[in-house]
Scaffold this motif. Structure first.
Motif, PDB file in Angstrom:
ATOM      1  N   ALA A 101     -28.839 -64.341   8.162  1.00 19.69           N
ATOM      2  CA  ALA A 101     -27.567 -64.560   8.847  1.00 19.69           C
ATOM      3  C   ALA A 101     -27.130 -63.355   9.679  1.00 19.69           C
ATOM      4  CB  ALA A 101     -26.473 -64.937   7.847  1.00 19.69           C
ATOM      5  N   SER A 102     -28.102 -62.738  10.330  1.00 22.31           N
ATOM      6  CA  SER A 102     -27.792 -61.625  11.222  1.00 22.31           C
ATOM      7  C   SER A 102     -27.636 -62.077  12.664  1.00 22.31           C
ATOM      8  CB  SER A 102     -28.899 -60.567  11.133  1.00 22.31           C
ATOM      9  OG  SER A 102     -30.166 -61.132  11.475  1.00 22.31           O
ATOM     10  N   GLU A 103     -27.951 -63.368  12.941  1.00 17.81           N
ATOM     11  CA  GLU A 103     -27.836 -63.896  14.289  1.00 17.81           C
ATOM     12  C   GLU A 103     -27.801 -65.421  14.236  1.00 17.81           C
ATOM     13  OE1 GLU A 103     -31.312 -62.629  16.353  1.00 17.81           O
ATOM     14  OE2 GLU A 103     -32.677 -63.803  15.118  1.00 17.81           O
ATOM     15  N   VAL A 104     -27.338 -66.009  15.331  1.00 15.49           N
ATOM     16  CA  VAL A 104     -27.303 -67.463  15.431  1.00 15.49           C
ATOM     17  C   VAL A 104     -28.727 -68.010  15.485  1.00 15.49           C
ATOM     18  CG1 VAL A 104     -26.670 -69.392  16.939  1.00 15.49           C
ATOM     19  CG2 VAL A 104     -25.041 -67.535  16.542  1.00 15.49           C
ATOM     20  N   VAL A 105     -29.001 -69.053  14.681  1.00 12.03           N
ATOM     21  CA  VAL A 105     -30.334 -69.657  14.677  1.00 12.03           C
ATOM     22  C   VAL A 105     -30.308 -71.133  15.060  1.00 12.03           C
ATOM     23  CG1 VAL A 105     -31.280 -68.014  13.019  1.00 12.03           C
ATOM     24  CG2 VAL A 105     -30.212 -70.135  12.187  1.00 12.03           C
TER      25      VAL A 105
ATOM     26  N   MET B 290     -21.088 -62.492   8.948  1.00 13.31           N
ATOM     27  CA  MET B 290     -22.417 -63.092   9.001  1.00 13.31           C
ATOM     28  C   MET B 290     -22.347 -64.426   9.737  1.00 13.31           C
ATOM     29  SD  MET B 290     -23.560 -62.266   5.048  1.00 13.31           S
ATOM     30  CE  MET B 290     -25.333 -62.418   5.203  1.00 13.31           C
ATOM     31  N   VAL B 291     -23.470 -64.835  10.354  1.00 11.27           N
ATOM     32  CA  VAL B 291     -23.458 -66.071  11.133  1.00 11.27           C
ATOM     33  C   VAL B 291     -24.878 -66.634  11.257  1.00 11.27           C
ATOM     34  CG1 VAL B 291     -23.724 -64.894  13.359  1.00 11.27           C
ATOM     35  CG2 VAL B 291     -22.597 -67.136  13.270  1.00 11.27           C
ATOM     36  N   GLU B 292     -24.992 -67.954  11.224  1.00 13.28           N
ATOM     37  CA  GLU B 292     -26.246 -68.658  11.503  1.00 13.28           C
ATOM     38  C   GLU B 292     -26.035 -69.780  12.521  1.00 13.28           C
ATOM     39  OE1 GLU B 292     -28.957 -68.858   7.568  1.00 13.28           O
ATOM     40  OE2 GLU B 292     -27.078 -69.972   7.426  1.00 13.28           O
ATOM     41  N   ILE B 293     -24.862 -70.417  12.465  1.00 14.98           N
ATOM     42  CA  ILE B 293     -24.570 -71.593  13.278  1.00 14.98           C
ATOM     43  C   ILE B 293     -23.684 -71.192  14.450  1.00 14.98           C
ATOM     44  CG2 ILE B 293     -23.719 -73.963  13.262  1.00 14.98           C
ATOM     45  CD1 ILE B 293     -26.027 -73.503  11.344  1.00 14.98           C
ATOM     46  N   ASP B 294     -24.075 -71.569  15.650  1.00 18.74           N
ATOM     47  CA  ASP B 294     -23.310 -71.247  16.852  1.00 18.74           C
ATOM     48  C   ASP B 294     -21.877 -71.765  16.748  1.00 18.74           C
ATOM     49  OD1 ASP B 294     -23.235 -70.483  19.819  1.00 18.74           O
ATOM     50  OD2 ASP B 294     -22.683 -72.612  19.882  1.00 18.74           O
ATOM     51  N   ALA B 295     -20.940 -70.994  17.285  1.00 17.80           N
ATOM     52  CA  ALA B 295     -19.530 -71.376  17.212  1.00 17.80           C
ATOM     53  C   ALA B 295     -19.278 -72.719  17.880  1.00 17.80           C
ATOM     54  CB  ALA B 295     -18.659 -70.291  17.843  1.00 17.80           C
TER      55      ALA B 295
END
Length: 308
Positions: free
Chosen positions: A199-203, A224-229
């Motif tokens: 979860a260090s970048e959008v996937v 932390m993020v995985e899913i684009d806003a």
């Protein structure tokens, strides 16, 4: 066979947490009025590491999970999650077991995704897209196959070798698995998906199918993020967003960064208690998992049951 009141290693901990019974125990816990789970304590440490203290109990069993999360260990021989789950008998106060913390975390996290899919996924036929080929990637393949009967998987990872290794593991279990280069492109063919990354970048950015179920499990802090806003907002507007617990209100990085009102979203407990299974025409579903000590308590309850 290890006796009660002993420290179990990863192998023996996993043996006490078989997939299908674990999913059932998670569901049973949500209907138990005696369950008490206070907010977990999260202590930030140096270099982006965290110490988590997570207690919980019901009328018979109490437990505390004490683990560290060390992102700097990613790609090394040391696991990113380390620690233990100590299980007690409420009536006597006796310590029953000490379980391997990373194994409990790995198995209960994936089993929660499977429980959410049981209630929320409009289409369980597969294929299932797995984004990320670490511990959670393996666990999600195993539990969705064992507990929900999914037989086809698509594997995407930043490292081709990791994706190939997970695909080979799936095939060894008698499943169909293929490596894909573009997770966004694969989403169009997969009604099931799970993001299992650091979860260090959008996937994931692509808009999903109308019958999609996406379990986002990697991001469990606000940063932390995985899913684009934009994808999060699309799912909230056209389908349904459900969180694993009320703790997600201040931890669900994907949703918070999308500017969504996480506190207003239903939890998995709300869904199960209301008996509100997803309709096939209800639109896509995003299940955001951040972790909750109740899930560890369910694992502890299962672990102390007689094996047979």
């Amino acid at each position: 066979m290890p006796r009660m009141n002993t420290l179990l290693d990863a192998e023996h901990t996993a043996a006490r947490l078989p997939w299908a019974p674990l999913v059932d125990e998670l569901e049973a816990l949500l209907g138990d009025a005696t369950v008490q789970v206070p907010p977990r304590t999260v202590l930030p440490m140096a270099d982006g590491a965290f110490l988590f203290a997570m207690p919980g109990c019901d009328a018979r069993t109490a437990m505390t999970k004490l683990i560290t999360f060390t992102p700097a260990n990613a790609g090394t021989s040391r696991p990113t999650i380390q620690g233990d789950v100590t299980v007690f008998d409420v009536a006597s106060g006796e310590r029953r077991l000490i379980l391997d913390g990373p194994t409990v975390t790995g198995r209960r996290t994936a089993a929660v995704s499977a429980l959410a899919a049981r209630w929320l996924a409009p289409n369980l036929a597969g294929p299932m897209l797995i984004v990320g080929a670490g511990v959670q990637g393996y666990a999600h393949v195993e539990v969705f196959a064992a507990a929900l009967g999914v037989r086809q998987f698509r594997i995407a990872s930043r490292r081709r070798a990791s994706a190939e290794a997970l695909a080979a593991h799936a095939r060894a279990l008698g499943l169909q698995a293929d490596v894909v280069e573009d997770a966004d492109a694969a989403l169009a063919d997969c009604p099931l998906a799970a993001t299992c990354t650091p979860a260090s970048e959008v996937v994931l950015r692509a808009l999903p199918r109308a019958d999609a179920f996406i379990a986002a499990v990697g991001a469990f802090t606000p940063k932390m993020v995985e899913i684009d806003a934009g994808l999060c907002r699309h799912l909230a507007a056209t389908g349904r967003v459900v969180v694993d617990s009320r703790d997600a209100g201040h931890e669900a990085g994907d949703l918070l960064q999308a500017g969504l009102d996480v506190a207003a979203m239903p939890s998995l407990a709300d869904v199960v208690r209301a008996q509100s299974k997803a309709r096939a025409d209800g639109g896509p579903v995003l299940f955001k998992s951040c972790g909750w000590a109740g899930w560890d308590l369910a694992a502890a309850r299962l672990a102390v049951k007689p094996m047979g």
